[in-house]
Motif scaffolding. Structure first.
Motif, short mmCIF file in Angstrom:
data_model
loop_
_atom_site.label_atom_id
_atom_site.label_comp_id
_atom_site.label_asym_id
_atom_site.label_seq_id
_atom_site.Cartn_x
_atom_site.Cartn_y
_atom_site.Cartn_z
N PRO A 109 0.84 -1.21 0.00
CA PRO A 109 0.00 0.00 0.00
C PRO A 109 0.87 1.25 0.00
O PRO A 109 1.91 1.31 0.65
N ASP A 110 0.42 2.25 -0.74
CA ASP A 110 1.12 3.53 -0.77
C ASP A 110 0.90 4.22 0.57
O ASP A 110 -0.23 4.44 0.97
N PRO A 111 1.97 4.56 1.30
CA PRO A 111 1.80 5.18 2.61
C PRO A 111 1.14 6.56 2.56
O PRO A 111 0.57 7.01 3.53
N GLU A 112 1.21 7.21 1.39
CA GLU A 112 0.63 8.55 1.24
C GLU A 112 -0.79 8.53 0.68
O GLU A 112 -1.53 9.49 0.82
N ASP A 113 -1.16 7.44 0.02
CA ASP A 113 -2.49 7.33 -0.60
C ASP A 113 -2.96 5.90 -0.45
O ASP A 113 -2.55 5.02 -1.21
N GLY A 114 -3.81 5.66 0.51
CA GLY A 114 -4.28 4.31 0.82
C GLY A 114 -5.01 3.62 -0.33
O GLY A 114 -5.19 2.41 -0.31
N ARG A 115 -5.43 4.38 -1.33
CA ARG A 115 -6.13 3.77 -2.48
C ARG A 115 -5.16 3.24 -3.51
O ARG A 115 -5.54 2.51 -4.41
N SER A 116 -3.90 3.63 -3.40
CA SER A 116 -2.91 3.26 -4.40
C SER A 116 -1.90 2.27 -3.81
O SER A 116 -1.88 2.02 -2.62
N VAL A 117 -1.08 1.72 -4.70
CA VAL A 117 -0.04 0.79 -4.27
C VAL A 117 1.31 1.27 -4.81
O VAL A 117 1.37 2.13 -5.69
N ARG A 118 2.35 0.68 -4.29
CA ARG A 118 3.70 0.93 -4.77
C ARG A 118 4.33 -0.41 -5.13
O ARG A 118 4.07 -1.42 -4.48
N LEU A 119 5.12 -0.39 -6.16
CA LEU A 119 5.89 -1.55 -6.56
C LEU A 119 7.32 -1.34 -6.10
O LEU A 119 7.87 -0.25 -6.26
N GLU A 120 7.89 -2.38 -5.53
CA GLU A 120 9.30 -2.33 -5.16
C GLU A 120 9.89 -3.71 -5.32
O GLU A 120 9.16 -4.70 -5.40
N LEU A 121 11.20 -3.77 -5.38
CA LEU A 121 11.87 -5.05 -5.56
C LEU A 121 11.99 -5.79 -4.24
O LEU A 121 12.24 -5.18 -3.20
N SER A 122 11.83 -7.08 -4.32
CA SER A 122 12.16 -7.94 -3.18
C SER A 122 13.68 -8.13 -3.20
O SER A 122 14.36 -7.75 -4.16
N ASP A 123 14.21 -8.74 -2.17
CA ASP A 123 15.65 -9.04 -2.17
C ASP A 123 16.01 -9.95 -3.34
O ASP A 123 17.02 -9.75 -4.02
N ALA A 124 15.17 -10.96 -3.59
CA ALA A 124 15.41 -11.87 -4.72
C ALA A 124 15.31 -11.12 -6.04
O ALA A 124 16.09 -11.38 -6.97
N GLY A 125 14.38 -10.19 -6.14
CA GLY A 125 14.24 -9.38 -7.36
C GLY A 125 15.46 -8.51 -7.59
O GLY A 125 15.92 -8.35 -8.73
N ARG A 126 16.01 -7.96 -6.51
CA ARG A 126 17.20 -7.11 -6.63
C ARG A 126 18.38 -7.95 -7.12
O ARG A 126 19.11 -7.53 -8.02
N GLU A 127 18.55 -9.13 -6.58
CA GLU A 127 19.63 -10.01 -7.03
C GLU A 127 19.44 -10.38 -8.50
O GLU A 127 20.40 -10.37 -9.28
N ALA A 128 18.20 -10.69 -8.87
CA ALA A 128 17.91 -11.09 -10.25
C ALA A 128 18.18 -9.96 -11.24
O ALA A 128 18.79 -10.16 -12.29
N ILE A 129 17.73 -8.74 -10.91
CA ILE A 129 17.92 -7.64 -11.86
C ILE A 129 19.39 -7.25 -11.96
O ILE A 129 19.87 -6.90 -13.04
N GLU A 130 20.12 -7.34 -10.88
CA GLU A 130 21.55 -7.01 -10.95
C GLU A 130 22.28 -8.00 -11.86
O GLU A 130 23.09 -7.60 -12.69
#
Length: 174
Positions: A109-130
């Protein structure tokens, strides 16, 4: 022998120019040739990167673009990810779901707007993209090593000029 026998894409561009001149007469042949060539070059490079780097890792070029943007700009709202990737919001949503299911992205959930979401990398995602970025960048370097550093800068400048010099209302959409 037919007129199209032995054609490859680049010789087709020349054939198209001759035939357009004969069929429609006055037209901007140079503009047509530039954009046909630009689109073809983009398609070839994108196909190569997807086939050599992304499909073997179980991902698509589009998924890479989304994860790349989240990696460098995130946490990020899907609408901003859409803008930065050149995709529609629906495409980002459709791509994000399996990436969340696979543990590459987190959807919070977006901390500034409860109706919206945020996408972020997981630790596994960070390793994969690197790891994926390293492989992608090596392939990118192989593509552009036929150009001198000055030619590379010139090409980037020309492409930037092409995209930013006119406002047809398409710059920020796919």
């Amino acid at each position: 022998m037919s007129a199209t026998e032995g054609l490859d894409y680049w010789s087709f561009v020349e054939l198209a120019s001759r035939r357009l001149r004969a069929r429609v007469g006055d037209h901007d042949a140079a503009a047509n040739r530039v954009l046909l060539s630009l689109n073809r070059a983009s398609d070839i490079v994108t196909y190569d990167l997807e086939a050599a780097i992304h499909r073997p890792r179980g991902r698509s070029w589009s998924a890479y673009r989304l994860v790349f943007v989240v990696w460098l700009a995130g946490p990020i709202e899907p609408k901003t990810a859409a803008l930065l990737t050149g995709m529609s919001r629906a495409a980002v949503s459709n791509l994000a779901k399996p990436l969340v299911d696979d543990g590459v992205l987190l959807r919070t959930p977006d901390p500034e707007d409860g109706r919206s979401v945020r996408l972020e990398l997981s630790d596994a995602g960070r390793e994969a993209i690197e790891e994926t970025f390293r492989a992608q960048n090596e392939r990118e370097a192989a593509w552009v090593d036929v150009l001198t550093p000055d030619e590379q800068e010139t090409l980037v400048g020309l492409l930037n000029k092409l995209v930013t010099a006119r406002d047809f209302g398409v710059r920020d959409r796919r």
